[in-house]
Write a protein that holds these residues in place. Structure first.
Motif, PDB file in Angstrom:
ATOM      1  N   ASP A   1       0.826  -1.209   0.000  1.00  0.00           N
ATOM      2  CA  ASP A   1       0.000   0.000   0.000  1.00  0.00           C
ATOM      3  C   ASP A   1       0.857   1.254   0.000  1.00  0.00           C
ATOM      4  N   PHE A   2       1.928   1.238   0.784  1.00  0.00           N
ATOM      5  CA  PHE A   2       2.820   2.399   0.814  1.00  0.00           C
ATOM      6  C   PHE A   2       3.450   2.635  -0.550  1.00  0.00           C
ATOM      7  N   LEU A   3       3.965   1.586  -1.163  1.00  0.00           N
ATOM      8  CA  LEU A   3       4.613   1.750  -2.463  1.00  0.00           C
ATOM      9  C   LEU A   3       3.618   2.167  -3.538  1.00  0.00           C
ATOM     10  N   ASP A   4       2.406   1.634  -3.470  1.00  0.00           N
ATOM     11  CA  ASP A   4       1.403   1.950  -4.491  1.00  0.00           C
ATOM     12  C   ASP A   4       0.887   3.377  -4.374  1.00  0.00           C
ATOM     13  N   ASN A   5       0.949   3.952  -3.188  1.00  0.00           N
ATOM     14  CA  ASN A   5       0.325   5.253  -2.954  1.00  0.00           C
ATOM     15  C   ASN A   5       1.315   6.373  -2.664  1.00  0.00           C
ATOM     16  N   THR A   6       2.589   6.125  -2.900  1.00  0.00           N
ATOM     17  CA  THR A   6       3.607   7.149  -2.658  1.00  0.00           C
ATOM     18  C   THR A   6       4.158   7.656  -3.983  1.00  0.00           C
ATOM     19  N   PRO A   7       3.983   8.945  -4.279  1.00  0.00           N
ATOM     20  CA  PRO A   7       4.532   9.497  -5.515  1.00  0.00           C
ATOM     21  C   PRO A   7       6.044   9.276  -5.600  1.00  0.00           C
ATOM     22  N   GLY A   8       6.510   8.859  -6.747  1.00  0.00           N
ATOM     23  CA  GLY A   8       7.935   8.652  -6.960  1.00  0.00           C
ATOM     24  C   GLY A   8       8.420   7.256  -6.670  1.00  0.00           C
ATOM     25  N   SER A   9       7.552   6.382  -6.115  1.00  0.00           N
ATOM     26  CA  SER A   9       8.008   5.033  -5.793  1.00  0.00           C
ATOM     27  C   SER A   9       8.335   4.223  -7.040  1.00  0.00           C
ATOM     28  N   ASN A  10       7.897   4.719  -8.192  1.00  0.00           N
ATOM     29  CA  ASN A  10       8.247   4.043  -9.445  1.00  0.00           C
ATOM     30  C   ASN A  10       9.746   4.112  -9.727  1.00  0.00           C
ATOM     31  N   HIS A  11      10.449   4.976  -8.999  1.00  0.00           N
ATOM     32  CA  HIS A  11      11.901   5.074  -9.172  1.00  0.00           C
ATOM     33  C   HIS A  11      12.642   3.955  -8.446  1.00  0.00           C
ATOM     34  N   LEU A  12      11.945   3.192  -7.618  1.00  0.00           N
ATOM     35  CA  LEU A  12      12.584   2.101  -6.869  1.00  0.00           C
ATOM     36  C   LEU A  12      13.148   1.063  -7.829  1.00  0.00           C
ATOM     37  N   GLN A  13      14.433   0.793  -7.676  1.00  0.00           N
ATOM     38  CA  GLN A  13      15.105  -0.163  -8.549  1.00  0.00           C
ATOM     39  C   GLN A  13      15.580  -1.414  -7.819  1.00  0.00           C
ATOM     40  N   GLY A  14      16.088  -1.254  -6.611  1.00  0.00           N
ATOM     41  CA  GLY A  14      16.635  -2.419  -5.947  1.00  0.00           C
ATOM     42  C   GLY A  14      17.022  -2.139  -4.514  1.00  0.00           C
ATOM     43  N   ALA A  15      17.442  -3.192  -3.824  1.00  0.00           N
ATOM     44  CA  ALA A  15      17.859  -3.068  -2.433  1.00  0.00           C
ATOM     45  C   ALA A  15      18.953  -4.082  -2.133  1.00  0.00           C
ATOM     46  N   PHE A  16      19.809  -3.695  -1.197  1.00  0.00           N
ATOM     47  CA  PHE A  16      20.909  -4.535  -0.751  1.00  0.00           C
ATOM     48  C   PHE A  16      20.726  -4.767   0.747  1.00  0.00           C
ATOM     49  N   LEU A  17      20.382  -5.988   1.114  1.00  0.00           N
ATOM     50  CA  LEU A  17      20.111  -6.339   2.508  1.00  0.00           C
ATOM     51  C   LEU A  17      21.311  -7.125   3.029  1.00  0.00           C
ATOM     52  N   VAL A  18      22.059  -6.504   3.924  1.00  0.00           N
ATOM     53  CA  VAL A  18      23.367  -7.022   4.316  1.00  0.00           C
ATOM     54  C   VAL A  18      23.336  -7.515   5.764  1.00  0.00           C
ATOM     55  N   SER A  19      23.607  -8.807   5.945  1.00  0.00           N
ATOM     56  CA  SER A  19      23.649  -9.412   7.283  1.00  0.00           C
ATOM     57  C   SER A  19      22.418  -9.030   8.092  1.00  0.00           C
ATOM     58  N   GLY A  20      21.256  -9.243   7.503  1.00  0.00           N
ATOM     59  CA  GLY A  20      20.016  -8.808   8.114  1.00  0.00           C
ATOM     60  C   GLY A  20      19.436  -9.792   9.112  1.00  0.00           C
ATOM     61  N   ILE A  21      18.500  -9.269   9.911  1.00  0.00           N
ATOM     62  CA  ILE A  21      17.723 -10.093  10.830  1.00  0.00           C
ATOM     63  C   ILE A  21      16.272 -10.021  10.357  1.00  0.00           C
ATOM     64  N   TYR A  22      15.695 -11.160   9.995  1.00  0.00           N
ATOM     65  CA  TYR A  22      14.385 -11.174   9.342  1.00  0.00           C
ATOM     66  C   TYR A  22      13.309 -11.916  10.131  1.00  0.00           C
ATOM     67  N   ASP A  23      13.707 -12.638  11.164  1.00  0.00           N
ATOM     68  CA  ASP A  23      12.762 -13.374  12.008  1.00  0.00           C
ATOM     69  C   ASP A  23      13.088 -13.018  13.463  1.00  0.00           C
ATOM     70  N   LEU A  24      12.172 -12.317  14.125  1.00  0.00           N
ATOM     71  CA  LEU A  24      12.445 -11.769  15.452  1.00  0.00           C
ATOM     72  C   LEU A  24      11.998 -12.682  16.593  1.00  0.00           C
ATOM     73  N   ARG A  25      11.459 -13.846  16.294  1.00  0.00           N
ATOM     74  CA  ARG A  25      10.870 -14.669  17.350  1.00  0.00           C
ATOM     75  C   ARG A  25      11.885 -15.089  18.405  1.00  0.00           C
ATOM     76  N   GLU A  26      13.067 -15.471  17.993  1.00  0.00           N
ATOM     77  CA  GLU A  26      14.088 -15.853  18.970  1.00  0.00           C
ATOM     78  C   GLU A  26      14.769 -14.635  19.587  1.00  0.00           C
ATOM     79  N   LEU A  27      14.841 -13.574  18.831  1.00  0.00           N
ATOM     80  CA  LEU A  27      15.549 -12.384  19.299  1.00  0.00           C
ATOM     81  C   LEU A  27      14.919 -11.800  20.561  1.00  0.00           C
TER      82      LEU A  27
END
Length: 272
Positions: A142-168
């Protein structure tokens, strides 16, 4: 008899038009017909069109700040890529949902700026907790669809990320984050939907270090598999980098010749 001072004054008066030209660099360029065109071209080159990288620092949402996380800026500037380092309030002064919202607010500003300046593309990079925040941003259709300029989004680099917080939430990290256990799944990118990224053809690079902890490498692999299976696209990449740990995997960003900058520049040259 004319004094020396009078002679100097007369010389200045007589040569004022020449002096004006001497101190107007735009009048000496031979690339354009008028000096105004020279200035317009220069302004456009230094303020518009350039790709933008938005960098979100880590620190388990409770340490570091944007001031000490500017190290990617120099090498990227020399590669003609603008860098915007995003800061956010830290836990426990802010809750994790509030930080997620702050990153979304920052992204809204960046997208609108990119649209105004005619940027060729916007990329995000996040390290550790910053990778979590970027992943949460990208999951919000919803945020990407309704934010002007989001069409400029090309990519992302996720480095040593934490994606599951259940144990954290069971570790001392949660002493400052103070995340209730029932919030762990809703705030975990691993349980979000990313199918909307397929139509946008966004490229996602999931990176971790060989000397990251086993759980960080495991979460990077699992998040990559989620993206690959839900987005059904070849625009997802996973790499466990040899001979680097959780920290020097991004510390290299400060060097002119580093794999993160080279990866970004390669993507820009290939797709923009």
């Amino acid at each position: 008899m004319e004094s020396i001072a009078d002679g100097i004054a007369m010389s200045v008066i007589m040569d004022s038009s020449d002096l004006e030209r001497e101190y107007s660099p735009s009048q000496w360029s031979t690339r354009f017909a008028t000096s105004q065109e020279v200035l317009q071209n220069h302004v456009q080159l230094v303020t518009a069109d350039s790709p933008i990288l938005v960098y979100v620092h880590g620190g388990y949402w409770q340490e570091l700040n944007r001031e000490i996380s500017r190290y990617p800026a120099g090498p990227l500037y020399r590669a003609r890529v603008k860098t915007m380092v995003v800061g956010y309030d830290l836990c426990p002064s802010a809750t994790l949902p509030e930080i997620v919202q702050q990153i979304q607010n920052a992204a809204r500003f960046v997208f609108e700026y990119a649209d105004k300046m005619g940027s060729r593309g916007v990329y995000f990079a996040g390290h550790s907790a910053g990778a979590h925040l970027v992943a949460k941003l990208l999951s919000d259709a919803d945020f990407l669809d309704n934010t002007p300029g989001s069409n400029h989004l090309q990519g992302a680099f996720l480095v040593s990320g934490i994606y599951d917080l259940r144990e954290l939430v069971l570790t001392s990290v949660n002493d400052a984050v103070q995340l209730p256990a029932e919030w762990a799944v809703p705030l975990s990118p691993q349980f979000d939907c990313y199918t909307h990224l397929q139509a946008r053809r966004v490229r996602l690079y999931i990176l971790a270090g060989q000397n990251d902890s086993p759980v960080f490498k495991k979460q990077s692999r699992e998040f990559y598999e989620l993206l690959l299976n839900t987005c059904l696209t070849a625009n997802m990449y996973l790499e466990i980098k040899d001979d680097v740990d959780h920290f020097d995997i991004v510390e290299c960003f400060a060097n002119d010749d580093n794999y993160l900058k080279n990866l970004l520049v390669h993507d820009i040259r290939k797709h923009l």
